[in-house]
Design an enzyme around this catalytic site. Sequence first.
Site, PDB file in Angstrom:
ATOM      1  N   TRP A 147       0.798  -1.227   0.000  1.00 42.53           N
ATOM      2  CA  TRP A 147       0.000   0.000   0.000  1.00 42.53           C
ATOM      3  C   TRP A 147       0.829   1.274   0.000  1.00 42.53           C
ATOM      4  CZ3 TRP A 147       1.779   2.577   4.121  1.00 42.53           C
ATOM      5  CH2 TRP A 147       2.258   1.836   5.194  1.00 42.53           C
ATOM      6  N   ASN A 148       2.154   1.189   0.190  1.00 41.87           N
ATOM      7  CA  ASN A 148       2.885   2.450   0.391  1.00 41.87           C
ATOM      8  C   ASN A 148       3.170   3.186  -0.912  1.00 41.87           C
ATOM      9  OD1 ASN A 148       4.762   0.465  -0.273  1.00 41.87           O
ATOM     10  ND2 ASN A 148       6.381   1.346   0.977  1.00 41.87           N
ATOM     11  N   LYS A 171      -2.606  -8.247  -7.790  1.00 41.92           N
ATOM     12  CA  LYS A 171      -3.367  -8.163  -6.534  1.00 41.92           C
ATOM     13  C   LYS A 171      -2.866  -6.954  -5.744  1.00 41.92           C
ATOM     14  CE  LYS A 171      -3.093  -9.188  -2.275  1.00 41.92           C
ATOM     15  NZ  LYS A 171      -3.907  -8.104  -1.691  1.00 41.92           N
ATOM     16  N   PRO A 172      -3.668  -5.886  -5.706  1.00 45.22           N
ATOM     17  CA  PRO A 172      -3.244  -4.708  -4.932  1.00 45.22           C
ATOM     18  C   PRO A 172      -3.415  -4.967  -3.445  1.00 45.22           C
ATOM     19  CG  PRO A 172      -5.116  -4.210  -6.397  1.00 45.22           C
ATOM     20  CD  PRO A 172      -4.976  -5.699  -6.344  1.00 45.22           C
ATOM     21  N   GLY A 224       6.617  -6.312  -0.414  1.00 46.08           N
ATOM     22  CA  GLY A 224       5.925  -6.216   0.868  1.00 46.08           C
ATOM     23  C   GLY A 224       6.902  -6.445   1.995  1.00 46.08           C
ATOM     24  N   SER A 225       6.386  -6.815   3.133  1.00 46.05           N
ATOM     25  CA  SER A 225       7.238  -6.978   4.313  1.00 46.05           C
ATOM     26  C   SER A 225       8.068  -8.259   4.216  1.00 46.05           C
ATOM     27  CB  SER A 225       6.361  -7.030   5.563  1.00 46.05           C
ATOM     28  OG  SER A 225       5.464  -8.112   5.448  1.00 46.05           O
ATOM     29  N   GLU A 246      10.761  -8.107  -3.220  1.00 47.54           N
ATOM     30  CA  GLU A 246      11.285  -6.803  -2.781  1.00 47.54           C
ATOM     31  C   GLU A 246      10.712  -6.555  -1.394  1.00 47.54           C
ATOM     32  OE1 GLU A 246      13.553  -5.216  -4.198  1.00 47.54           O
ATOM     33  OE2 GLU A 246      13.511  -5.771  -6.320  1.00 47.54           O
ATOM     34  N   LEU A 247      11.567  -6.612  -0.362  1.00 45.98           N
ATOM     35  CA  LEU A 247      11.059  -6.683   1.015  1.00 45.98           C
ATOM     36  C   LEU A 247      11.481  -5.465   1.845  1.00 45.98           C
ATOM     37  CD1 LEU A 247      11.820 -10.500   1.427  1.00 45.98           C
ATOM     38  CD2 LEU A 247       9.751  -9.419   0.544  1.00 45.98           C
ATOM     39  N   CYS A 280      10.182   1.677   1.752  1.00 46.70           N
ATOM     40  CA  CYS A 280      11.189   0.640   1.985  1.00 46.70           C
ATOM     41  C   CYS A 280      12.572   1.266   1.998  1.00 46.70           C
ATOM     42  CB  CYS A 280      11.090  -0.430   0.910  1.00 46.70           C
ATOM     43  SG  CYS A 280      11.242   0.223  -0.752  1.00 46.70           S
ATOM     44  N   GLU A 381      12.435  -2.788  11.248  1.00 45.49           N
ATOM     45  CA  GLU A 381      12.116  -1.767  10.247  1.00 45.49           C
ATOM     46  C   GLU A 381      11.181  -0.743  10.895  1.00 45.49           C
ATOM     47  OE1 GLU A 381       9.765  -2.964   6.765  1.00 45.49           O
ATOM     48  OE2 GLU A 381      10.850  -1.432   5.644  1.00 45.49           O
TER      49      GLU A 381
HETATM   50  P1  NAD Z   1       2.612  -6.763   3.437  1.00 45.67           P
HETATM   51  O1  NAD Z   1       3.704  -7.745   3.337  1.00 45.67           O
HETATM   52  O2  NAD Z   1       1.734  -6.789   4.622  1.00 45.67           O
HETATM   53  O3  NAD Z   1       1.633  -6.878   2.176  1.00 45.67           O
HETATM   54  C1  NAD Z   1       2.099  -6.780   0.842  1.00 45.67           C
HETATM   55  C2  NAD Z   1       1.104  -7.454  -0.082  1.00 45.67           C
HETATM   56  O4  NAD Z   1       1.092  -8.856   0.199  1.00 45.67           O
HETATM   57  C3  NAD Z   1      -0.343  -6.986   0.084  1.00 45.67           C
HETATM   58  O5  NAD Z   1      -0.964  -6.938  -1.184  1.00 45.67           O
HETATM   59  C4  NAD Z   1      -0.952  -8.080   0.945  1.00 45.67           C
HETATM   60  O6  NAD Z   1      -2.350  -8.191   0.789  1.00 45.67           O
HETATM   61  C5  NAD Z   1      -0.232  -9.302   0.396  1.00 45.67           C
HETATM   62  N1  NAD Z   1      -0.212 -10.463   1.308  1.00 45.67           N
HETATM   63  C6  NAD Z   1      -0.310 -10.467   2.661  1.00 45.67           C
HETATM   64  N2  NAD Z   1      -0.267 -11.745   3.122  1.00 45.67           N
HETATM   65  C7  NAD Z   1      -0.117 -12.550   2.047  1.00 45.67           C
HETATM   66  C8  NAD Z   1       0.001 -13.957   1.874  1.00 45.67           C
HETATM   67  N3  NAD Z   1      -0.011 -14.793   2.901  1.00 45.67           N
HETATM   68  N4  NAD Z   1       0.140 -14.442   0.628  1.00 45.67           N
HETATM   69  C9  NAD Z   1       0.194 -13.598  -0.427  1.00 45.67           C
HETATM   70  N5  NAD Z   1       0.064 -12.266  -0.339  1.00 45.67           N
HETATM   71  C10 NAD Z   1      -0.074 -11.736   0.891  1.00 45.67           C
HETATM   72  O7  NAD Z   1       3.334  -5.347   3.260  1.00 45.67           O
HETATM   73  P2  NAD Z   1       2.717  -3.889   3.403  1.00 45.67           P
HETATM   74  O8  NAD Z   1       2.482  -3.606   4.845  1.00 45.67           O
HETATM   75  O9  NAD Z   1       1.575  -3.728   2.437  1.00 45.67           O
HETATM   76  O10 NAD Z   1       3.944  -3.001   2.844  1.00 45.67           O
HETATM   77  C11 NAD Z   1       4.952  -2.515   3.642  1.00 45.67           C
HETATM   78  C12 NAD Z   1       6.193  -3.396   3.544  1.00 45.67           C
HETATM   79  O11 NAD Z   1       6.619  -3.494   2.187  1.00 45.67           O
HETATM   80  C13 NAD Z   1       7.380  -2.819   4.291  1.00 45.67           C
HETATM   81  O12 NAD Z   1       8.068  -3.847   4.955  1.00 45.67           O
HETATM   82  C14 NAD Z   1       8.252  -2.244   3.178  1.00 45.67           C
HETATM   83  O13 NAD Z   1       9.610  -2.101   3.489  1.00 45.67           O
HETATM   84  C15 NAD Z   1       8.023  -3.229   2.089  1.00 45.67           C
HETATM   85  N6  NAD Z   1       8.351  -2.630   0.812  1.00 45.67           N
HETATM   86  C16 NAD Z   1       9.454  -3.074   0.115  1.00 45.67           C
HETATM   87  C17 NAD Z   1       9.810  -2.465  -1.089  1.00 45.67           C
HETATM   88  C18 NAD Z   1      11.015  -2.904  -1.871  1.00 45.67           C
HETATM   89  O14 NAD Z   1      11.087  -2.577  -3.045  1.00 45.67           O
HETATM   90  N7  NAD Z   1      11.938  -3.636  -1.293  1.00 45.67           N
HETATM   91  C19 NAD Z   1       9.040  -1.417  -1.583  1.00 45.67           C
HETATM   92  C20 NAD Z   1       7.940  -0.987  -0.849  1.00 45.67           C
HETATM   93  C21 NAD Z   1       7.590  -1.620   0.335  1.00 45.67           C
END
Ligand code: NAD
Length: 478
Positions: A147-148, A171-172, A224-225, A246-247, A280, A381
Amino acid sequence: MATHFINGEYVQSTGSTIREVVNPATGEVVDTTPRGTVEDVNAAVQAAVDAFPGWWDTSAAKRGAILYRAVEAIRANVAELAHLLTCEQGKPLAESQMEIHRFAHTIEHYAGLAKNLRGGYVPNLDERAHGLILKRPYGVCAAIVPWNFPVSLMGNKVGPALVAGNTMVVKPAETTPLTDLRVIELMSRAGLPAGVLNCVTGQGSVVGQALIEHPQVAKIGFTGSTEVGRQVMASAAKTIKRVTLELGGSDPLIVCDDADIDQAVSAASVGRFFNCGQACLAIKRIFVFEAVADEFTAKLVAKVKKLSVGPGLEAGSRLGPLHTPGQRAEIEAQVQDAVERGAKVLAGGRRPEGIQYEQGNFYLPTVLADVAPDSRVMTEEVFGPAVPIVPVKDLDEAITRANSSIFGLGSSVWTRDLNKATRAAERLEAGYTWINSVAKIYDELPFGGFKQSGVGQEHGSEAIDHYMATKAVVIKTE
Ligand code: NAD
């Protein structure tokens, strides 16, 4: 209500549960989207499977030309898209506009590389035998987006995947599906064939999981995370699916004694507080040489105290709200933990006061000193507007402390000394190092985390390789 986008049109979910998308500045409901089902995912994947042969057979130049038209459609609608993005995500309008332009630039970059897709040729393997190295698309790929930066991070996957000839299901994040849906609609109306780019909204544990487990999805692009990335990698292992992850990150900024302090202060302020610290690549730990620590700290604190906090749609707001109440609770807990371990709060450290802040998830930009090394702000983080400043003796100590993290995403070093710059660039365990610059991503350069910050790369021509399979062919002639 916004609905899924499958096979070139908006379609209703097979389920009946919906999710409200809430404005983080006001608490008002912006719109609703379906909580998608496994059947919805199956329909989207089937559309992508059906569209794949035609898209693969389309000449690369034509795929590029279609993507250029999609870019024009996005650029013609920046104002509408940026407004929608601020309403659902919370960031200041100027940052939303930058994000839409960034998306357009990324897609344009990959459209430009379409005519440059290449394989290889190896002569005389044996007598009258030569080899070809083919690069072919995987087929159906899935993009799972946080979402960021919901739009630009979607672009990092859509651009290379589509130009390589794959089709895709996006999937957003549950809290930011609206701008992604509208962008996909605009790209489709601009000429993407039906089924090439689809979108299913809903929960990660249902929609995301179904995409990862689907036998006809060949590759997952996930941002994501780190915690969820671990689950994605484990689930993908069941079908040996390709993944780009990308975490999370905890990027260090190192300020040496010979640095231009004013510029380093500006970099720290922008690098930490854009998108309210929810990036991130944000600066999450500052290591400053003892000789300049007092000057740097005083100047940063003065600058941070002037940053205006307010709703993203209000002119002049530099920091919008945190994205959700949960995000704000997390940053509050991390700052409290640092204070309990002896940290001093030099700026912020609390919510802003006033009636205009009461409905949103606002928090003041925060600077911390005297932070214990085992504080959560040093080891986890920090996904919000707070930063610890840590004095160090010299570059070796700065590098050692910067590297003592499970993360390895970005890093930034401020120095006028080429020796220090080179040493830091070589030794920092991070996928990106900026020297006298900070957190600016270039489509031309590969970007991907070391250690637990990721697997694979986005951006650069490298990203295309992550969306193509390499195949060897031997041709034997008479
Ligand atoms: P998140 O991991 O909670 O969610 C990311 C996505 O994954 C969402 O669409 C979510 O619905 C989906 N998701 C959640 N559980 C899942 C599962 N079990 N199976 C499949 N998909 C699932 O992350 P967030 O809170 O939306 O974003 C913030 C995190 O993303 C931070 O840790 C940030 O550092 C990281 N991030 C990394 C980068 C990068 O390029 N390295 C860029 C932006 C954000």
